[in-house]
Each structure stands twice: as structure tokens, then as C-alpha cells.
Design a protein around this motif. Structure first.
Motif, PDB file in Angstrom:
ATOM      1  N   LEU A 147       0.421  17.136  -4.500  1.00 54.56           N
ATOM      2  CA  LEU A 147       0.262  18.221  -3.370  1.00 54.56           C
ATOM      3  C   LEU A 147      -0.020  17.552  -1.960  1.00 54.56           C
ATOM      4  O   LEU A 147      -1.092  16.641  -1.836  1.00 54.56           O
ATOM      5  CB  LEU A 147      -1.095  19.025  -3.901  1.00 54.56           C
ATOM      6  N   THR A 148       0.777  17.908  -1.162  1.00 53.56           N
ATOM      7  CA  THR A 148       0.576  17.495   0.364  1.00 53.56           C
ATOM      8  C   THR A 148      -0.576  18.386   0.880  1.00 53.56           C
ATOM      9  O   THR A 148       0.044  19.587   1.306  1.00 53.56           O
ATOM     10  CB  THR A 148       1.695  17.711   1.210  1.00 53.56           C
ATOM     11  N   VAL A 149      -1.624  18.150   1.168  1.00 49.74           N
ATOM     12  CA  VAL A 149      -2.919  18.921   1.425  1.00 49.74           C
ATOM     13  C   VAL A 149      -2.673  19.078   3.016  1.00 49.74           C
ATOM     14  O   VAL A 149      -2.645  20.385   3.524  1.00 49.74           O
ATOM     15  CB  VAL A 149      -4.170  18.354   1.308  1.00 49.74           C
ATOM     16  N   LEU A 150      -2.384  18.306   3.779  1.00 55.13           N
ATOM     17  CA  LEU A 150      -2.154  18.248   4.911  1.00 55.13           C
ATOM     18  C   LEU A 150      -0.987  17.109   5.438  1.00 55.13           C
ATOM     19  O   LEU A 150      -0.786  16.396   4.406  1.00 55.13           O
ATOM     20  CB  LEU A 150      -3.423  17.969   6.071  1.00 55.13           C
ATOM     21  N   SER A 151      -0.145  17.189   6.523  1.00 57.30           N
ATOM     22  CA  SER A 151       0.913  16.326   6.960  1.00 57.30           C
ATOM     23  C   SER A 151       0.075  15.154   6.919  1.00 57.30           C
ATOM     24  O   SER A 151      -0.792  14.745   7.661  1.00 57.30           O
ATOM     25  CB  SER A 151       1.438  16.631   8.044  1.00 57.30           C
ATOM     26  N   GLY A 152       0.150  14.162   6.203  1.00 56.09           N
ATOM     27  CA  GLY A 152      -0.115  12.639   6.009  1.00 56.09           C
ATOM     28  C   GLY A 152      -1.265  12.569   5.094  1.00 56.09           C
ATOM     29  O   GLY A 152      -1.748  11.527   4.978  1.00 56.09           O
ATOM     30  N   LEU A 153      -1.515  13.590   4.344  1.00 56.36           N
ATOM     31  CA  LEU A 153      -2.736  13.566   3.209  1.00 56.36           C
ATOM     32  C   LEU A 153      -2.227  14.177   2.103  1.00 56.36           C
ATOM     33  O   LEU A 153      -1.733  15.300   2.027  1.00 56.36           O
ATOM     34  CB  LEU A 153      -4.005  14.175   3.844  1.00 56.36           C
ATOM     35  N   ARG A 160       9.372   6.159  10.189  1.00 57.18           N
ATOM     36  CA  ARG A 160       8.106   7.078  10.704  1.00 57.18           C
ATOM     37  C   ARG A 160       7.963   8.129   9.481  1.00 57.18           C
ATOM     38  O   ARG A 160       8.732   8.855   9.052  1.00 57.18           O
ATOM     39  CB  ARG A 160       8.422   7.837  11.895  1.00 57.18           C
ATOM     40  N   TYR A 161       6.659   7.967   9.208  1.00 55.00           N
ATOM     41  CA  TYR A 161       6.059   9.124   8.161  1.00 55.00           C
ATOM     42  C   TYR A 161       5.569  10.203   8.547  1.00 55.00           C
ATOM     43  O   TYR A 161       4.944  10.131   9.937  1.00 55.00           O
ATOM     44  CB  TYR A 161       5.223   8.096   7.041  1.00 55.00           C
ATOM     45  N   PRO A 162       5.347  11.407   8.045  1.00 49.33           N
ATOM     46  CA  PRO A 162       4.637  12.376   8.829  1.00 49.33           C
ATOM     47  C   PRO A 162       3.399  11.983   8.838  1.00 49.33           C
ATOM     48  O   PRO A 162       2.700  11.217   7.775  1.00 49.33           O
ATOM     49  CB  PRO A 162       4.920  13.523   7.658  1.00 49.33           C
ATOM     50  N   SER A 163       2.671  12.251   9.890  1.00 51.43           N
ATOM     51  CA  SER A 163       1.412  11.607  10.153  1.00 51.43           C
ATOM     52  C   SER A 163       0.387  12.936  10.217  1.00 51.43           C
ATOM     53  O   SER A 163       0.697  14.204  10.019  1.00 51.43           O
ATOM     54  CB  SER A 163       1.183  11.309  11.534  1.00 51.43           C
ATOM     55  N   PRO A 164      -1.112  12.889  10.168  1.00 51.57           N
ATOM     56  CA  PRO A 164      -1.791  13.865  10.190  1.00 51.57           C
ATOM     57  C   PRO A 164      -1.584  15.105  10.849  1.00 51.57           C
ATOM     58  O   PRO A 164      -1.012  14.720  12.040  1.00 51.57           O
ATOM     59  CB  PRO A 164      -3.231  13.168  10.154  1.00 51.57           C
ATOM     60  N   THR A 165      -2.137  16.195  10.587  1.00 50.14           N
ATOM     61  CA  THR A 165      -1.753  17.241  11.504  1.00 50.14           C
ATOM     62  C   THR A 165      -2.869  17.339  12.776  1.00 50.14           C
ATOM     63  O   THR A 165      -3.700  18.199  12.922  1.00 50.14           O
ATOM     64  CB  THR A 165      -1.687  18.754  10.703  1.00 50.14           C
ATOM     65  N   VAL A 166      -2.616  16.628  13.636  1.00 47.42           N
ATOM     66  CA  VAL A 166      -3.405  16.484  14.780  1.00 47.42           C
ATOM     67  C   VAL A 166      -2.327  16.403  16.012  1.00 47.42           C
ATOM     68  O   VAL A 166      -1.295  15.758  15.949  1.00 47.42           O
ATOM     69  CB  VAL A 166      -4.070  15.256  14.866  1.00 47.42           C
TER      70      VAL A 166
END
Length: 526
Positions: free
Chosen positions: A222-228, A288-294
Motif C-alpha cells: 500500500l502506497t500510504v503517501l507518495s514516497g512511502l 526519479r522515484y515519486p517523492s514524499p507529498t511535500v
């Protein structure tokens, strides 16, 4: 790029954890000794350098040079392992190298180093075929003489579906005894816009007189947030007559955290000899990987014409430029840390069908974040594409030619007559005009009727698209098309574009649309 996140997210280790394998090395005849139980491996979804562990075809999906490192340990036993995996694409070919140093617990087997060289050939993101050669170095003479071959295939007929098959440990012989080949048949699916990944692997080998089922593994991510991502997988035996090391149920839980070009993964495994075995890994990648939703302040800039005409690599065998552009747009669309998108549009080296597809993709991006089009030049198809953006800007030197549509049909009968070539054709039906170019010197009324109807249909759709995007009446759009040629200022006054701007003014226009200060990441990338 959420597809790669989902591939990580589906994980948890496949097959037997390395701790159990190394601890029972001397008494096992089921397989050659393997390396670290890297979290996140499935034959169907592995697409990082560590794919060498379970399916060498997976390295074919690595999009740029990448390096991974993992350390594995088990508290209170002295058991430890270290390994690195490296892959670097060269067009459609992706070579890879890994080395793993295994240090089993005291009295639990011999130390060894496992080295793997792999090579995959990929057809974009659709399929990959890979092979790998493994060899061992150890104080144990039998283990020091060990080598094996691996092979695998991954097919991805759709973004949400992946199928994989691998054969591991071929041609392996330990102490003069041929080792069984281990097979893995995997399936991965990614529903719900790839935020959830589900996998299933069926493991079997050729020990005995025939193929024998060994275990099944089911995973979820499960992708909780982009990057996590939170990952879990359970494996259980399907044959009660297996050796004790295999007749166990294993569970692995993992957590992965990714920045754009770096990431970290931690996991813990339970069951049998692997109980409380933990692993910690890091990743460095050019891709590039999807990074945290910041919310970021850097806006990617794409030169669409350059992207579509880019060279395909060595001998023209690289990935299709269109596919690369589509993947980049999907990545930008899905990365919630990207605040906006800027595209430069000049004369496009593709037809109207591709332009229509590209326009729909820009509209998808615009539904999630602002898109600014910098229209430097072009005709009707370039302008129609630009209207998919939130804002259309032109440089002061721009000239636009939204002059409608035209069609040209060559007729070569006269040339063939001079060469003494006669073409005989039997046409059944008034509108069967495909051979007219060879047997006529001008356009027939039937062909003219068909061509005009096609042009009228395409033109009507383009006028409608412009009218909706620019909030103009369709009649007004037709009037502007009849004018045909506009300078930058004339286009602004007519409502065809939003503003006239120099390139260094794009940051300000983007910031106004986003609502805070942002800037272009760099020049417009091809």
C-alpha cells in the motif's frame, strides 16, 4: 512512476529467507545457497537491480543507473550479510552486477561470497528477457566450486498487470551432486491507480523425478503517501513432504521511504530459522522515484518537439521517444510533490492522431496541477495542443498559423506512363479509391467527397476544442482560422493566447498560477 513504487510495494521476500538457507546449507539438496532475503521481490513485479535475486528479466525495467545496498542480521546469533546491486541501462540492454557476503551464525554453515552478472533486453515497459550467471567464493571447497545460471521473462500487457517466470540455479552442482532447478511463476496486479499492489508467486522445483510444488507466496503493498509504502508478504509450504527448512511459513513486513533519487527500506521476517531476521537497505538512482507529498518549488519543463524527435540510442534500438514522453507525463501527473508543468511547443514531428493523444494527456495533468504552454511557433495542430494547457504564453517573436486543414494526394500515373509501366486495377465500389494515385492523373469526385468529409470532421472537432478551451464562440474561432496568420500581440488581442512573455518571465507566470513562488527546474528538457 508510481508503477515502480507499486513494484516496491508489492513485496516482501520471495522464497526461502537467506537465514534458513545458509543455516541448513550442508544438509540441503534442494537448492544452491542463495543470498540476502531482500524485501520487495516477486518474479512478476521486480524491476530494480535487486531483481537479480528472483528474476533477471526484472533489471530490464531499470530506467537509469541505479545502486542498491542491503545489510541483513539476526539478533543474538552473530549472523550477518551485506550486499550491493548495480544496474546501468545501455539502450535496450541492461547489464547488472551484484555481490553478497554471507556470514552465517556460528556453527551454521560456511561463509561465502555470491557474485552475479546479469543481462536483460527489454522492449520498453512491455516485456523483458534476462539471464544471469552466479558463482560462489568460500573457504568451503565444495561451495567455492559452485556456479549456476538463471533465466527469466516478464511480460506486462497492461499498466495494471504483470506476469513473470524465472528458472534459478540451472547447471548447479554441489559436491558432485546436481542441484534442483527452482522455478517461480508470478502474477502482479495494481488496482486503484497503482496505490495498491497485489502479488502471488507459485514456487516449485525439479527435485525427484518430476516437478514438485514447494510453496506459495502472497503479497500486498500500500502506497500510504507518495514516497512511502507499507509492504507485507506471507509464504507457506504446499507440500508436506518437504525438508524441515522448507516446511515453514514465513512472514515479512517492510517499510520503504523514497526521495526522488535516493531511498531506504527496512524489513523484519518471522518464521523458522529466519525468525526476527531484519534487513536495512538504501538506494541511489538516476531515475526519479515519486517523492514524499511535500509541495515542491521546482517545475519540470518539457520540450515536446525535442522529446518526440529524440534519437533512440545505439543503432536506433533504444526506447521509443513517444513511450518515454508518455511515461514522463504520467510520472509528473501522479507525483503530488510536483506543483505544475511547463511545456514548450514548436513544430511537432508527429501527425494529428498523436497530437490528439498528447492533448488528452496534458488535460489529465491539468486536472491535477497547472500546465503552462510556451508556444514558440506552429500551425493548427500545435495550437490545438497548446489549448490543453491552463495558460498559453508566446514569445514576442512568435508567429502563429492556425490556418485550418489541408490534404494533398500525389498522382503518379503520368510518371509511370513515361516509364512504360501500366497498372491494372479492378475497383468494386465508387469509394474504393486507394489505387487512384497509380491509375489517375487527378482526384475523382468520390475521393474528393471522402477527403472533404474527413477534413470537415477533424476541423469541426478542433474548432470545438479551441472554443471550449479559450471560451470563444465556435463562429468566432472559424473567423480567426480564416485570418490564418497572427503575430504574438495579435494572437493575444484575439484571445488565442493569454500573454506575451520572454522565457525568463515564465517563473513569474507559473508562480501566479500555482499561488506561491516556484521556478522552472531547468531549461526545457527533451
Amino acid at each position: 512512476m508510481l508503477r515502480r513504487l507499486a513494484a516496491l510495494a508489492l513485496l516482501a521476500p520471495l522464497a526461502l529467507p537467506a537465514a534458513a538457507q545458509t543455516a541448513n546449507l550442508e544438509g540441503r539438496a534442494a537448492a544452491a545457497p542463495t543470498g540476502i532475503a531482500v524485501p520487495g521481490l516477486s518474479a512478476a513485479t521486480a524491476d530494480e537491480p535487486t531483481a537479480l535475486q528472483v528474476n533477471p528479466a526484472g533489471i530490464g525495467f531499470v530506467g537509469g543507473p541505479a545502486l542498491q545496498y542491503f545489510h541483513e542480521g539476526r539478533p543474538g546469533t552473530g549472523q550477518a550479510a551485506d550486499g550491493f546491486w548495480l544496474a546501468a541501462p545501455l539502450g535496450p540492454l541492461v547489464p547488472a552486477l551484484s555481490m553478497e557476503w554471507m556470514r552465517p551464525r556460528s556453527g551454521g554453515g560456511s561463509r561465502f561470497r555470491k557474485t552475479t552478472l546479469g543481462l536483460a533486453v527489454a522492449g520498453g515497459q512491455t516485456f523483458s528477457l534476462g539471464v544471469a550467471w552466479n558463482w560462489w567464493a568460500s573457504p568451503d571447497a565444495a561451495l567455492d566450486a559452485l556456479s549456476a545460471l538463471d533465466a527469466g521473462l516478464t511480460v506486462r500487457p497492461a499498466r495494471w498487470l504483470s506476469l513473470g517466470f524465472s528458472a534459478l540455479g540451472m547447471e548447479a552442482s554441489l559436491s558432485g551432486q546436481r542441484q534442483p532447478v527452482r522455478y517461480d511463476l508470478g502474477l502482479g496486479v495494481r488496482p486503484w491507480r497503482e496505490r495498491v499492489t497485489l502479488s502471488g508467486d507459485f514456487l516449485f522445483d525439479n527435485s525427484g523425478d518430476s516437478l514438485r510444488a514447494r510453496a506459495a507466496a502472497f503479497g500486498a503493498g500500500l502506497t500510504v503517501l507518495s514516497g512511502l509504502q507499507v509492504l507485507a508478504q506471507v509464504q507457506f509450504p504446499v507440500n508436506g513432504g518437504l525438508p524441515a527448512a522448507s516446511d515453514q511459513t514465513y512472514l515479512q513486513l517492510a517499510l520503504a521511504f523514497d526521495q526522488a533519487h535516493a531511498g531506504a527500506t527496512t524489513s523484519i521476517a518471522f518464521g523458522g530459522e529466519a525468525d526476527r531476521t531484519w534487513a536495512l537497505g538504501v538506494r541511489l538512482s538516476a531515475e526519479r522515484y515519486p517523492s514524499p507529498t511535500v509541495a515542491g518549488s521546482s517545475v519540470p519543463a518539457l520540450d515536446l518537439a525535442e522529446s518526440l524527435s529524440a534519437r533512440r540510442g545505439l543503432f536506433g534500438l533504444g526506447r521509443d521517444p513517444w513511450q518515454r514522453l508518455v511515461e514522463k507525463l504520467v510520472e509528473i501527473r501522479d507525483d503530488r510533490g510536483v506543483p505544475a508543468l511547463a511545456v514548450k511547443i514548436t513544430d511537432l514531428p508527429v501527425g494529428r492522431g498523436r497530437v490528439d493523444e498528447l492533448r488528452r494527456m496534458l488535460l489529465e495533468v491539468k486536472r491535477r496541477k497547472p500546465v503552462v504552454a510556451y508556444l514558440q511557433s506552429g500551425g493548427m495542430k500545435e495550437y490545438v495542443l497548446a489549448t490543453a494547457a491552463t495558460m498559453v504564453l508566446v514569445p514576442p517573436s512568435a508567429n502563429l498559423f492556425p490556418g485550418g486543414l489541408s490534404s494533398t494526394t500525389p498522382f503518379v500515373k503520368g510518371t509511370l506512363d513515361k516509364l512504360g509501366v501500366a497498372v491494372e486495377v479492378v475497383a468494386i465500389g465508387r469509394y474504393k479509391n486507394a489505387p487512384d494515385a497509380l491509375v489517375r492523373t487527378d482526384m475523382s469526385e468520390a475521393q474528393r467527397e471522402v477527403t472533404e468529409r474527413l477534413l470537415d470532421d477533424v476541423f469541426a472537432r478542433e474548432v470545438r476544442a479551441i472554443a471550449e478551451a479559450r471560451r470563444l464562440p465556435e463562429a468566432k474561432v472559424r473567423e480567426l482560422v480564416d485570418v490564418g496568420v497572427f503575430t504574438a500581440e495579435e494572437a493575444r488581442q484575439a484571445g488565442l493566447v493569454d500573454a506575451v512573455a520572454f522565457p525568463d518571465e515564465l517563473d513569474g507566470a507559473l508562480s501566479a498560477r500555482v499561488g506561491r513562488r516556484v521556478r522552472l527546474a531547468s531549461g526545457f528538457d527533451p
